[in-house]
Design a protein around this motif. Structure first.
Motif, mmCIF file in Angstrom:
data_model
loop_
_atom_site.group_PDB
_atom_site.id
_atom_site.type_symbol
_atom_site.label_atom_id
_atom_site.label_comp_id
_atom_site.label_asym_id
_atom_site.label_seq_id
_atom_site.Cartn_x
_atom_site.Cartn_y
_atom_site.Cartn_z
ATOM 1 N N GLU A 180 0.756 -1.074 0.011
ATOM 2 C CA GLU A 180 0.088 -0.047 0.031
ATOM 3 C C GLU A 180 0.876 1.327 0.115
ATOM 4 O O GLU A 180 0.447 2.348 -0.812
ATOM 5 C CB GLU A 180 -0.975 0.161 1.059
ATOM 6 N N ARG A 181 1.964 1.206 0.862
ATOM 7 C CA ARG A 181 2.870 2.438 0.841
ATOM 8 C C ARG A 181 3.628 2.415 -0.486
ATOM 9 O O ARG A 181 3.719 3.795 -0.992
ATOM 10 C CB ARG A 181 3.913 2.425 1.958
ATOM 11 N N LYS A 182 3.726 1.508 -1.173
ATOM 12 C CA LYS A 182 4.371 1.518 -2.449
ATOM 13 C C LYS A 182 3.520 2.205 -3.403
ATOM 14 O O LYS A 182 3.928 2.976 -4.212
ATOM 15 C CB LYS A 182 4.786 0.140 -2.971
ATOM 16 N N GLU A 183 2.273 1.706 -3.395
ATOM 17 C CA GLU A 183 1.215 2.555 -4.487
ATOM 18 C C GLU A 183 0.928 3.747 -4.185
ATOM 19 O O GLU A 183 0.775 4.635 -4.867
ATOM 20 C CB GLU A 183 -0.174 1.439 -4.239
ATOM 21 N N ALA A 184 1.005 4.193 -2.903
ATOM 22 C CA ALA A 184 0.759 5.717 -2.363
ATOM 23 C C ALA A 184 1.892 6.494 -2.988
ATOM 24 O O ALA A 184 1.922 7.641 -3.438
ATOM 25 C CB ALA A 184 0.548 5.564 -1.050
ATOM 26 N N ALA A 185 3.231 6.102 -2.930
ATOM 27 C CA ALA A 185 4.339 6.739 -3.327
ATOM 28 C C ALA A 185 4.219 6.837 -4.586
ATOM 29 O O ALA A 185 4.817 7.933 -5.430
ATOM 30 C CB ALA A 185 5.541 5.975 -2.860
ATOM 31 N N LYS A 186 4.110 5.764 -5.340
ATOM 32 C CA LYS A 186 3.723 5.780 -7.202
ATOM 33 C C LYS A 186 2.782 7.183 -7.393
ATOM 34 O O LYS A 186 3.021 7.485 -8.448
ATOM 35 C CB LYS A 186 3.492 4.507 -7.434
ATOM 36 N N GLU A 187 1.722 6.938 -6.954
ATOM 37 C CA GLU A 187 0.579 7.998 -6.968
ATOM 38 C C GLU A 187 1.190 9.509 -6.916
ATOM 39 O O GLU A 187 0.780 10.068 -7.850
ATOM 40 C CB GLU A 187 -0.694 7.678 -6.176
ATOM 41 N N ARG A 188 2.206 9.344 -6.003
ATOM 42 C CA ARG A 188 2.498 11.078 -5.860
ATOM 43 C C ARG A 188 3.846 11.189 -6.629
ATOM 44 O O ARG A 188 4.095 12.291 -6.375
ATOM 45 C CB ARG A 188 2.498 11.572 -4.496
ATOM 46 N N GLY A 189 4.310 10.143 -7.163
ATOM 47 C CA GLY A 189 5.813 10.201 -7.884
ATOM 48 C C GLY A 189 6.917 10.490 -6.824
ATOM 49 O O GLY A 189 7.734 11.198 -7.417
ATOM 50 N N ASP A 190 6.960 9.947 -5.733
ATOM 51 C CA ASP A 190 7.820 10.053 -4.700
ATOM 52 C C ASP A 190 8.877 9.096 -5.060
ATOM 53 O O ASP A 190 8.626 7.947 -4.507
ATOM 54 C CB ASP A 190 7.293 10.065 -3.408
ATOM 55 N N ASP A 191 9.908 9.338 -5.672
ATOM 56 C CA ASP A 191 10.773 8.463 -6.176
ATOM 57 C C ASP A 191 11.961 8.062 -4.749
ATOM 58 O O ASP A 191 12.364 6.859 -4.611
ATOM 59 C CB ASP A 191 11.815 8.810 -7.085
ATOM 60 N N GLU A 192 11.983 9.062 -3.997
ATOM 61 C CA GLU A 192 12.881 8.615 -2.767
ATOM 62 C C GLU A 192 12.180 7.684 -1.754
ATOM 63 O O GLU A 192 12.775 6.871 -1.330
ATOM 64 C CB GLU A 192 13.107 10.284 -1.801
ATOM 65 N N ALA A 193 10.875 7.798 -1.818
ATOM 66 C CA ALA A 193 10.061 7.011 -0.752
ATOM 67 C C ALA A 193 10.099 5.681 -1.521
ATOM 68 O O ALA A 193 9.992 4.477 -0.888
ATOM 69 C CB ALA A 193 8.673 7.477 -0.689
ATOM 70 N N LEU A 194 9.864 5.763 -2.739
ATOM 71 C CA LEU A 194 9.975 4.315 -3.483
ATOM 72 C C LEU A 194 11.063 3.698 -3.139
ATOM 73 O O LEU A 194 11.143 2.327 -2.984
ATOM 74 C CB LEU A 194 9.531 4.760 -5.067
ATOM 75 N N GLU A 195 12.157 4.194 -3.570
ATOM 76 C CA GLU A 195 13.578 3.688 -3.161
ATOM 77 C C GLU A 195 13.664 3.085 -1.713
ATOM 78 O O GLU A 195 13.994 2.031 -1.463
ATOM 79 C CB GLU A 195 14.697 4.757 -3.461
#
Length: 299
Positions: A180-195
């Motif tokens: 869920e956190r990964k999907e949320a980070a993708k939605e807002r385009g947060d590359d740092e959080a994705l990493e």
């Protein structure tokens, strides 16, 4: 700041991630933040919602949490602070005891009976000594029903008693949380959080193995009785050990079919009959005694 508002944020993956980010960047609520401090991780809408709902209030030079203690407590209870999982409890890795490993070896040895005629005949002959009084009294279809009930009860109770449902639920919640956190980070385009989330997923790769070990442990013990029963049934039918009158069943649509005749695809009648009786008995046993055999999410 109502607790209900915090709960609603935690039920929304995007807002949950936003709240966690703001809390961590404010040094767990002890420092003030400005929009520029979090604009790389939050959308302006998320930042605005935190202010509008009173989660964040105006400070001297920026915004701070109205009640950081409550925010921290709520995040910790739901396992959304770094270093915590479901309720902040670390999941200990599962280790099989020596008797579990011995049961696994024995189950593998029994499993070879499916291919090795000598082993199958040895196991079936021993089973036949125990089952002979029943087979001499009841028709074969009734014997299959009895065996299905016995193995169904045995497997249902073992699965309920040997499986650590709480630990499996904790594994599932942690895996789902990362997704869920990964999907949320993708939605807002947060590359740092994705990493960062991908690194956490790498670190928690052992969760899948841990869940497998927890789920497979009762299966090992279940196979110790179900494999010999199945081998005996196969020996009884395919080995020509049925009575003269034991020809088969009358099945709806299919009519009269012999025990060895394919009934469902390549599966013979006796296999289909056993599995149907087994599945039905397990469902009845679980409903009657209210036995839980699978982990369900507490959410």
């Amino acid at each position: 700041m109502p607790v209900e508002q915090l709960e609603s944020f935690l039920n929304n993956p995007a807002m949950r991630e936003a709240l966690s980010v703001v809390f961590e960047r404010s040094n767990r609520g002890s420092e003030e933040l400005q929009w520029a401090d979090v604009e790389d991780a939050l959308s302006s809408g998320q930042w605005g919602r935190l202010i509008e709902t009173g989660v964040l209030v105006s400070g001297g030079t920026g915004f701070t949490f109205a009640n950081p203690e409550r925010v921290e407590q709520t995040l910790a209870e739901h396992g959304h602070l770094s270093g915590t999982t479901g309720g902040g409890v670390e999941i200990e890795s599962e280790s099989w005891a020596w008797y579990d490993k011995a049961a696994g070896v024995a189950a593998l040895a029994l499993f070879t009976g499916y291919w090795n005629t000598g082993i199958r005949d040895l196991i079936a002959s021993f089973d036949n000594i125990i089952l002979a009084p029943i087979t001499n009294t009841l028709p074969f279809y009734a014997v299959v029903i009895i065996l299905a009930i016995v193995t169904g009860l045995y497997s249902t109770v073992l699965q309920s008693q040997l499986m650590d449902h709480e630990k499996i639920r904790a594994y599932q919640e942690r895996i789902n949380e990362l997704k869920e956190r990964k999907e949320a980070a993708k939605e807002r385009g947060d590359d740092e959080a994705l990493e960062q989330i991908q690194e956490e997923q790498m670190e928690s790769a052992g969760d899948q193995l841990g869940m497998f070990k927890l789920q497979f442990r009762p299966m090992v013990w279940i196979m110790l009785i179900t494999i010999p029963v199945f081998l005996w049934l196969r020996w009884k039918v395919r080995g020509g050990h049925l009575g003269v009158s034991e020809t088969g069943l009358v099945v709806p649509l299919a009519g009269a079919v012999s025990w060895q005749e394919p009934l469902l695809g390549p599966m013979s009648t006796w296999i289909v009959w056993y599995f149907l009786c087994s599945m039905a008995s397990r469902q009845i046993i679980q409903k009657t005694f209210n036995i839980q055999t699978s982990a369900t999410s507490s959410s």
